[in-house]
Design a protein around this motif. Structure first.
Motif, mmCIF file in Angstrom:
data_model
loop_
_atom_site.group_PDB
_atom_site.id
_atom_site.type_symbol
_atom_site.label_atom_id
_atom_site.label_comp_id
_atom_site.label_asym_id
_atom_site.label_seq_id
_atom_site.Cartn_x
_atom_site.Cartn_y
_atom_site.Cartn_z
ATOM 1 N N SER A 1 10.545 -6.815 -3.248
ATOM 2 C CA SER A 1 9.215 -6.828 -2.621
ATOM 3 C C SER A 1 8.955 -8.173 -1.966
ATOM 4 C CB SER A 1 8.143 -6.526 -3.662
ATOM 5 O OG SER A 1 8.130 -7.520 -4.654
ATOM 6 N N GLU B 1 7.064 -1.411 -9.193
ATOM 7 C CA GLU B 1 5.853 -1.257 -10.010
ATOM 8 C C GLU B 1 5.990 -0.123 -11.029
ATOM 9 O OE1 GLU B 1 3.459 -3.486 -10.197
ATOM 10 O OE2 GLU B 1 4.669 -4.575 -8.736
ATOM 11 N N VAL B 2 6.846 0.840 -10.765
ATOM 12 C CA VAL B 2 7.106 1.919 -11.735
ATOM 13 C C VAL B 2 8.086 1.440 -12.813
ATOM 14 C CG1 VAL B 2 8.196 4.187 -12.000
ATOM 15 C CG2 VAL B 2 6.600 3.789 -10.123
ATOM 16 N N SER C 1 10.273 -2.896 1.897
ATOM 17 C CA SER C 1 10.022 -1.468 1.965
ATOM 18 C C SER C 1 8.889 -1.115 0.996
ATOM 19 C CB SER C 1 11.301 -0.726 1.570
ATOM 20 O OG SER C 1 11.023 0.596 1.198
ATOM 21 N N GLN C 2 7.997 -0.242 1.421
ATOM 22 C CA GLN C 2 6.920 0.205 0.530
ATOM 23 C C GLN C 2 7.499 0.956 -0.665
ATOM 24 O OE1 GLN C 2 3.710 -0.568 0.537
ATOM 25 N NE2 GLN C 2 4.185 -1.909 2.252
ATOM 26 N N ASN C 3 8.614 1.658 -0.452
ATOM 27 C CA ASN C 3 9.267 2.352 -1.557
ATOM 28 C C ASN C 3 9.788 1.361 -2.592
ATOM 29 O OD1 ASN C 3 8.819 4.974 -0.756
ATOM 30 N ND2 ASN C 3 10.756 5.152 0.333
ATOM 31 N N ASP C 4 10.351 0.243 -2.123
ATOM 32 C CA ASP C 4 10.840 -0.782 -3.048
ATOM 33 C C ASP C 4 9.694 -1.317 -3.900
ATOM 34 O OD1 ASP C 4 13.323 -0.433 -1.938
ATOM 35 O OD2 ASP C 4 13.555 -2.503 -1.253
ATOM 36 N N LYS C 5 8.590 -1.627 -3.255
ATOM 37 C CA LYS C 5 7.435 -2.144 -3.994
ATOM 38 C C LYS C 5 6.967 -1.126 -5.029
ATOM 39 C CE LYS C 5 5.322 -5.256 -0.651
ATOM 40 N NZ LYS C 5 4.118 -5.528 0.145
ATOM 41 N N ARG C 6 6.870 0.129 -4.609
ATOM 42 C CA ARG C 6 6.408 1.189 -5.504
ATOM 43 C C ARG C 6 7.358 1.372 -6.675
ATOM 44 N NH1 ARG C 6 7.592 6.194 -6.307
ATOM 45 N NH2 ARG C 6 8.990 6.326 -4.537
ATOM 46 N N LEU C 7 8.656 1.388 -6.400
ATOM 47 C CA LEU C 7 9.646 1.554 -7.463
ATOM 48 C C LEU C 7 9.617 0.386 -8.444
ATOM 49 C CD1 LEU C 7 12.668 3.031 -5.491
ATOM 50 C CD2 LEU C 7 11.303 4.176 -7.242
#
Length: 92
Positions: free
Chosen positions: A54, A68-69, A60-66
């Protein structure tokens, strides 16, 4: 106290110290998880399989989301391991 009792107590104390040290390391790691900005996964031969970041210039927004998960999952794994170690310590 005889020699055998002393040796038994010494052995238990060594095991307890190892367990306490592991708990301390895991607790420190748990505190550091919040600041994670990059996660890399390697195989057993230290070949990089993939990285999530991130902090890149264009993350990538997916990287940030992953990321955070993954953080809460890591914290839960640490909490489970600490609970297991504390149970081992209590048995000693």
């Amino acid at each position: 106290m005889d020699r055998k009792t002393l040796e038994y107590m010494e052995e238990r104390a060594k095991k307890a110290r190892l367990i306490v040290n592991k708990i301390d390391r895991l607790s420190k790691l748990d505190k550091q998880i919040e600041s994670i900005r990059k996660i890399s996964v390697y195989d057993q031969y230290v070949n990089g399989l993939f990285s999530l970041s991130s902090t890149d210039s264009n993350p990538s927004q997916n990287d940030k989301r992953l990321i955070e998960v993954i953080k809460p999952a890591l914290r839960q794994m640490i909490a489970d391991e600490v609970a297991k170690l504390e149970a081992e310590l209590a048995e000693l």
